[in-house]
Design a protein around this motif. Structure first.
Motif, PDB file in Angstrom:
ATOM      1  N   ALA A 103       0.698  -1.132  -0.031  1.00 35.88           N
ATOM      2  CA  ALA A 103      -0.016  -0.003   0.252  1.00 35.88           C
ATOM      3  C   ALA A 103       0.731   1.343   0.077  1.00 35.88           C
ATOM      4  N   MET A 104       1.949   1.444   0.796  1.00 31.90           N
ATOM      5  CA  MET A 104       2.831   2.458   0.768  1.00 31.90           C
ATOM      6  C   MET A 104       3.651   2.880  -0.458  1.00 31.90           C
ATOM      7  N   ILE A 105       3.737   1.666  -1.225  1.00 29.46           N
ATOM      8  CA  ILE A 105       4.275   1.914  -2.596  1.00 29.46           C
ATOM      9  C   ILE A 105       3.154   2.843  -3.522  1.00 29.46           C
ATOM     10  N   LEU A 106       2.185   2.179  -3.314  1.00 27.58           N
ATOM     11  CA  LEU A 106       0.991   2.996  -4.161  1.00 27.58           C
ATOM     12  C   LEU A 106       0.665   4.192  -3.667  1.00 27.58           C
ATOM     13  N   ILE A 107       0.872   4.617  -2.319  1.00 29.61           N
ATOM     14  CA  ILE A 107       0.873   6.014  -1.861  1.00 29.61           C
ATOM     15  C   ILE A 107       2.079   6.902  -2.536  1.00 29.61           C
ATOM     16  N   GLU A 108       3.242   6.376  -2.701  1.00 31.98           N
ATOM     17  CA  GLU A 108       4.132   7.012  -3.107  1.00 31.98           C
ATOM     18  C   GLU A 108       4.017   7.163  -4.303  1.00 31.98           C
ATOM     19  N   GLU A 109       3.426   6.314  -5.137  1.00 29.46           N
ATOM     20  CA  GLU A 109       3.048   6.598  -6.715  1.00 29.46           C
ATOM     21  C   GLU A 109       1.932   7.563  -6.796  1.00 29.46           C
ATOM     22  N   GLY A 110       1.087   7.871  -5.606  1.00 34.24           N
ATOM     23  CA  GLY A 110      -0.024   8.906  -6.017  1.00 34.24           C
ATOM     24  C   GLY A 110      -1.089   8.140  -6.550  1.00 34.24           C
ATOM     25  N   LYS A 111      -1.209   6.661  -6.458  1.00 37.35           N
ATOM     26  CA  LYS A 111      -2.408   6.074  -6.805  1.00 37.35           C
ATOM     27  C   LYS A 111      -3.040   5.819  -5.480  1.00 37.35           C
TER      28      LYS A 111
ATOM     29  N   VAL B 215       2.035  -7.815  -5.095  1.00 34.98           N
ATOM     30  CA  VAL B 215       3.103  -8.294  -4.030  1.00 34.98           C
ATOM     31  C   VAL B 215       4.184  -8.846  -4.630  1.00 34.98           C
ATOM     32  N   GLN B 216       4.161  -9.784  -5.730  1.00 34.78           N
ATOM     33  CA  GLN B 216       5.219 -10.530  -6.286  1.00 34.78           C
ATOM     34  C   GLN B 216       6.037  -9.625  -6.872  1.00 34.78           C
ATOM     35  N   ALA B 217       5.468  -8.821  -7.693  1.00 36.13           N
ATOM     36  CA  ALA B 217       6.094  -7.938  -8.684  1.00 36.13           C
ATOM     37  C   ALA B 217       6.778  -6.928  -8.239  1.00 36.13           C
ATOM     38  N   ARG B 218       6.426  -6.166  -7.027  1.00 33.72           N
ATOM     39  CA  ARG B 218       6.875  -5.123  -6.435  1.00 33.72           C
ATOM     40  C   ARG B 218       7.773  -5.315  -5.045  1.00 33.72           C
TER      41      ARG B 218
END
Length: 443
Positions: free
Chosen positions: A107-115, A248-251
């Motif tokens: 989720a934090m990765i998506l927050i970082e990306e603005g999604k 999760v697997q890819a990121r």
């Protein structure tokens, strides 16, 4: 200056030196656990005692100090049979709620990306959550009043959404969770057959069913352990455009080379899978034998709160990335600022976290705690100075433990598999043993 403050850097240097001095000849490789025993005699003695005294079949830990090679003290086997493999860095264990920090990282990765945004309403991604109701007496009645505020992404990550859990709920609310199949976890094949009869078959259906359940508190007003990270799995699907497990697997798993983390354990890896046990008094009985484990078949859907099997080596790589604020082996998984935010106290204003135990996989502490994205955060030093202020982590319902101290650059993972997780004081005893091992190098 505190002893631990001096000891940890020295232990780090000494561990690296030990590995250099003890480097095995190619023809006679040294088991990594033997190297760990030399560096961490108090920890090794503790683990050996657990097995000798019949408290558990086996145990393995992963202790990391900076970027030195990880130490893997271990004892015993992965099951109570002589043919079982020794417990080691690549043994597979049910990590249950230690899945939550991994889901939170996604989720934090998506927050970082603005999604995603921390304070976005959940209904932006799952419209069924637009109009929630709140119980007036959560333990005894299904009477409700309207929610006065929206559930947010922050609330899901910090267990402040007002959602409950079948391991926490009581009375008529528990019956509702069971009736709707809001049961996102695996125990064994017998229990799974009952759960699958009522459980939703997809994350989308699961999330929509959750939205029909009343809340136990107004969103953003109370910390209560919950299925929030399971619902987050569906949010990740909507925001990313990928299935939750594929994201999760890819990121996370692929870039970190976490090759032993599974939602479904391949049949060819069953020899590495530990048996899970349950205690009645001091009598230990297999509840999910490896050969017939429920984890050998695909789950109804990937459970973001409790679905993963992993190894000590794999989980250490995840923690190592967080220790380094988002990077490992030259690969950046998230920005430094994102990792720091994840491991900070994200509780809404006025909400506190006092710790939790009782078979949940949570943690209790004499030091004050806050709550970050999917895990607790120390707001002051622990009893031995380890964990220190800023330490982030969580545990699993079958006894597993994980924490990372990004300030002192220490991390620890402990893998066992038995219910209840608090049967033995593994958390407190392992930290005390670690402190003693560190102190050896400060003399």
């Amino acid at each position: 200056m505190k002893l631990a403050t001096l000891a940890v850097p020295i232990l780090l240097a000494s561990a690296a030196t030990l590995f250099a001095q003890a480097a095995p000849q190619p023809a006679q490789p040294m088991p990594v656990a033997n190297v760990a025993a030399g560096a961490m005699p108090n920890t090794q003695a503790l683990f050996d005692g657990y097995v000798r005294d019949g408290k558990m079949p086996g145990i393995v830990a992963a202790y990391g100090f900076g970027d030195a090679p990880t130490l893997f003290p271990a004892a015993g086997r992965i099951a109570d049979v002589s043919s079982a493999a020794p417990a080691g860095p690549d043994s597979l264990w049910r990590i249950y709620s230690m899945t939550k920090p991994i889901t939170a990282a996604a989720a934090m990765i998506l927050i970082e990306e603005g999604k995603l945004k921390l304070d976005d309403p959940l209904s932006k991604y799952i419209p069924a959550f637009a109009r929630m109701r709140v119980l007036t007496s959560p333990d005894t009645s299904l009477n409700t009043v309207p929610a006065t505020r929206a559930i947010t992404i922050r609330n899901l990550l910090t267990h402040t959404a007002g959602l409950s859990y079948n391991i926490i709920a009581k009375g008529p609310l528990l019956k509702e969770y069971e009736r709707l199949g809001v049961l996102p976890a695996e125990v064994n094949m017998a229990v799974e057959a009952q759960m699958r009869a009522v459980r939703p078959k997809t994350l989308a259906e699961f999330a929509d069913r959750v939205a029909t359940l009343p809340l136990i508190a107004q969103p953003g007003t109370k910390w209560s352990y919950s299925i929030g990270l399971d619902v987050m799995g569906r949010v990740i699907e909507v925001a990313s455009g990928q299935s939750f497990d594929a994201f999760v697997q890819a990121r996370i798993f692929d870039p970190l080379k976490m090759r032993s983390s599974y939602w479904t354990v391949p049949r060819g890896e069953v020899q590495r899978l530990a048996t899970n046990y349950t205690f009645t008094g001091d009598t230990r009985t297999p509840i999910d034998p490896a050969a017939t484990s429920v984890y050998l078949q695909p789950p109804s859907f990937p459970y973001g709160g409790a679905g993963l099997v992993s190894s000590a080596r794999d989980y250490d790589r995840f923690l190592h990335m967080l220790q380094n604020y988002g990077t490992l082996d030259g690969v950046r998984v998230m920005k430094r600022e994102t990792a720091a935010l994840m491991m900070s106290n994200l509780l809404p204003a006025g909400v506190t976290f006092g710790g939790i135990g009782g078979g949940t996989g949570g943690t209790t502490s004499a030091a004050p705690l806050g709550y970050g994205a999917g895990g607790s955060v120390y707001l002051a030093d622990g009893p031995f100075g380890i964990p220190s202020k800023g330490t982030y982590g969580w545990g699993g319902a079958a006894g597993t433990i994980a924490y990372v101290d990004p300030v002192k650059r220490i991390r620890g993972t402990i893998m066992v598999n038995y219910f209840p997780s608090e049967k033995w004081p593994t958390r407190s005893e392992s930290v005390a043993a670690l402190a003693k091992d560190a102190a050896r190098y400060a003399r």
